[in-house]
Write a protein that holds these residues in place. Structure first.
Motif, PDB file in Angstrom:
ATOM      1  N   THR A  66       0.983   6.982  -3.176  1.00 57.65           N
ATOM      2  CA  THR A  66       0.177   6.030  -3.340  1.00 57.65           C
ATOM      3  C   THR A  66      -1.206   6.486  -2.971  1.00 57.65           C
ATOM      4  OG1 THR A  66      -0.233   3.619  -2.650  1.00 57.65           O
ATOM      5  CG2 THR A  66       0.109   5.282  -0.841  1.00 57.65           C
ATOM      6  N   ASN A  67      -2.041   5.789  -3.487  1.00 53.54           N
ATOM      7  CA  ASN A  67      -3.585   5.804  -3.416  1.00 53.54           C
ATOM      8  C   ASN A  67      -4.215   4.469  -3.048  1.00 53.54           C
ATOM      9  OD1 ASN A  67      -3.766   4.194  -5.549  1.00 53.54           O
ATOM     10  ND2 ASN A  67      -4.863   5.956  -6.524  1.00 53.54           N
ATOM     11  N   PRO A  68      -5.561   4.529  -2.850  1.00 48.85           N
ATOM     12  CA  PRO A  68      -6.253   3.190  -2.475  1.00 48.85           C
ATOM     13  C   PRO A  68      -5.764   1.729  -3.176  1.00 48.85           C
ATOM     14  CG  PRO A  68      -7.847   4.813  -2.487  1.00 48.85           C
ATOM     15  CD  PRO A  68      -6.662   5.421  -3.194  1.00 48.85           C
ATOM     16  N   THR A  69      -5.214   1.962  -4.399  1.00 46.54           N
ATOM     17  CA  THR A  69      -4.894   0.751  -4.978  1.00 46.54           C
ATOM     18  C   THR A  69      -3.447   0.090  -4.574  1.00 46.54           C
ATOM     19  OG1 THR A  69      -3.310   2.068  -6.826  1.00 46.54           O
ATOM     20  CG2 THR A  69      -5.811   1.823  -7.035  1.00 46.54           C
ATOM     21  N   GLY A  70      -2.716   0.856  -3.582  1.00 46.06           N
ATOM     22  CA  GLY A  70      -1.500   0.294  -3.389  1.00 46.06           C
ATOM     23  C   GLY A  70      -1.598  -0.710  -2.116  1.00 46.06           C
ATOM     24  N   VAL A  71      -2.171  -1.834  -2.564  1.00 42.73           N
ATOM     25  CA  VAL A  71      -2.512  -3.048  -1.801  1.00 42.73           C
ATOM     26  C   VAL A  71      -1.780  -4.321  -2.027  1.00 42.73           C
ATOM     27  CG1 VAL A  71      -4.839  -2.200  -1.139  1.00 42.73           C
ATOM     28  CG2 VAL A  71      -4.577  -3.657  -3.185  1.00 42.73           C
ATOM     29  N   THR A  72      -1.854  -5.301  -1.034  1.00 39.13           N
ATOM     30  CA  THR A  72      -1.437  -6.484  -0.833  1.00 39.13           C
ATOM     31  C   THR A  72      -2.439  -7.412  -1.688  1.00 39.13           C
ATOM     32  OG1 THR A  72      -2.236  -7.298   1.058  1.00 39.13           O
ATOM     33  CG2 THR A  72       0.175  -6.060   0.824  1.00 39.13           C
TER      34      THR A  72
END
Length: 425
Positions: A66-72
């Motif tokens: 993952t990277n910073p886009t793996g968010v809720t």
């Protein structure tokens, strides 16, 4: 019985992921908020995994690519959420190009380190494939590799080839593979552009898919597993996908209700993603593709270009876009600190806009009006377009419509294959 702090945090995080449909989009930048009249909020693959109590990962040692886009929906990172939840045995993180926390520029990564927030080991996947990447998975000790990264819909955006390389490596290392789906921000309506010739394969295009693929990452994973992974690894990977709910193929990102997190430093907004499949072709030239400006891939130019380029490109009648004469000074990359002339793309009708045809039209007219035009000496344009056809036709003076016509048969064949793996209407 009193709950431990970690269990409590985990349950709150999972509840936030599952319930963000009520609150998403209220705290992000204006470009990331849902447009007025948004029908619904999309629930991502991670939202659904968390809401289901992570049952798909029961009894597994888990590593996440993952990277910073793996968010809720409320902008908590899934690694932080999963680490706080004792129902998940999260033991490793794998960082792609730009890194897990997103600190590296294009062509860079963060290397191997322990994440300060969670203490988890972070392994570097960038520039690794095959047995070398399989060895990373083996060394990590995970049983299941989970992938959750926001894509932008273009063949040369490297995260989809990180997905492919990780799938191949998972076969070689004997690991399960789970893909958590996210929207294609520029819709999944159609595949467009030339299809890669394997003779030109690289990390910006491993296998023969079209330049704008019109698929989600889970759909791509199914296609890769059905068509390409067995050729590279000897058999398909043990694959599970967790689809979204609420997403339609006609949806642009603003309709999803999800927050936009830049997938890489030069992909700041969904507007960037909209043009990227066409204007990234300028990376294969000596013109600036707008890196070092606040509008990368929307601003294009070079020292010595003037109003004639915008005028010539406008005469092509490219649908859905206005091409404005523009002047800018990149703060890094090509023409750093020099004021240059060029064009800015203003997409006024996203549904009519064709980024790939627009990119071709801009290349053709740039070469005609600017005597300084040149391809990169390494013929990077061939890796971007997937063959030498575009470059040689432009050099021969072909019109944009002739160039577009040249790739239609290969595109037709790819669309037939692609249709078997589509999972959304």
């Amino acid at each position: 019985m009193a709950l431990s702090r970690r269990v409590l945090l985990g349950r709150l995080a999972a509840a936030g992921a599952a319930g963000a449909a009520l609150t998403a989009g209220t705290g992000g930048p204006a470009a990331a908020r849902p447009a007025p009249g948004t029908r619904r909020r999309v629930r991502t693959g991670f939202d659904r995994l968390a809401a289901d109590g992570y049952r798909l990962l029961d009894g597994q040692r888990v590593g996440v690519v993952t990277n910073p886009t793996g968010v809720t929906g409320d902008l908590r990172h899934l690694v932080d959420v999963m680490h706080a939840d004792e129902r998940v045995r999260l033991t490793a993180v794998f960082g792609p190009e730009h890194g897990f926390r997103g600190t590296a520029q294009a062509g860079g990564s963060e290397g191997r380190y322990d994440d300060p927030a969670t203490g988890l080991p972070v392994y570097d996947t960038y520039n690794k494939s095959g047995q070398a990447l399989a060895a990373v998975f083996t060394a990590s000790g995970v049983d299941t590799v989970v992938f959750d990264i926001q894509d932008v819909g273009a063949r040369f955006y490297t995260y989809i080839w990180t997905l492919y390389d990780c799938m191949v490596a998972a076969v070689l290392a004997g690991k399960r593979f789970v893909v958590l789906d996210r929207p294609n921000p520029v819709t999944g309506r159609a595949a467009t552009g030339p299809v890669l010739d394997r003779a030109f394969a690289s990390f910006i295009g491993r296998e023969p898919i079209s330049q704008a693929h019109g698929m989600t990452v889970a759909e791509l994973a199914l296609l890769f597993n059905g068509e390409f992974v067995p050729r590279a690894a000897g058999r398909p990977v043990e694959l599970e996908t967790v689809p979204m709910t609420g997403w339609r193929r006609s949806d642009f990102f603003a309709a999803t209700g999800l927050p936009w997190v830049p997938p890489s430093p030069n992909m700041p907004t969904p507007d960037t993603a909209l043009v990227y499949a066409g204007t990234c072709l300028f990376e294969g030239t000596n013109l600036s593709e707008g890196r070092g400006t606040t509008r990368p891939f929307e601003l294009l130019g070079a020292d010595g270009i003037d109003r004639r380029w915008a005028a010539a490109a406008t005469e092509l009648g490219l649908p859905g876009v206005h091409l404005r004469e523009a002047y800018f000074a990149p703060t890094f990359s090509k023409f750093q600190g020099t004021t240059i002339g060029g064009v800015q793309l203003h997409v006024h009708d996203p549904e009519a806009f064709d980024p790939v045809r627009t990119g071709i039209g801009l290349l053709v007219t740039a070469k005609r009006v600017w005597k300084g035009f040149a391809w990169r000496p390494d013929h990077g344009i061939d890796r971007l377009t997937g063959s030498s056809v575009v470059r040689t036709m432009i050099d021969a003076g072909a019109e944009p419509d002739e160039i577009v016509a040249a790739w239609q048969e290969g595109l037709r064949r790819f669309r037939t294959v692609r249709a078997r793996y589509l999972r959304y209407r």
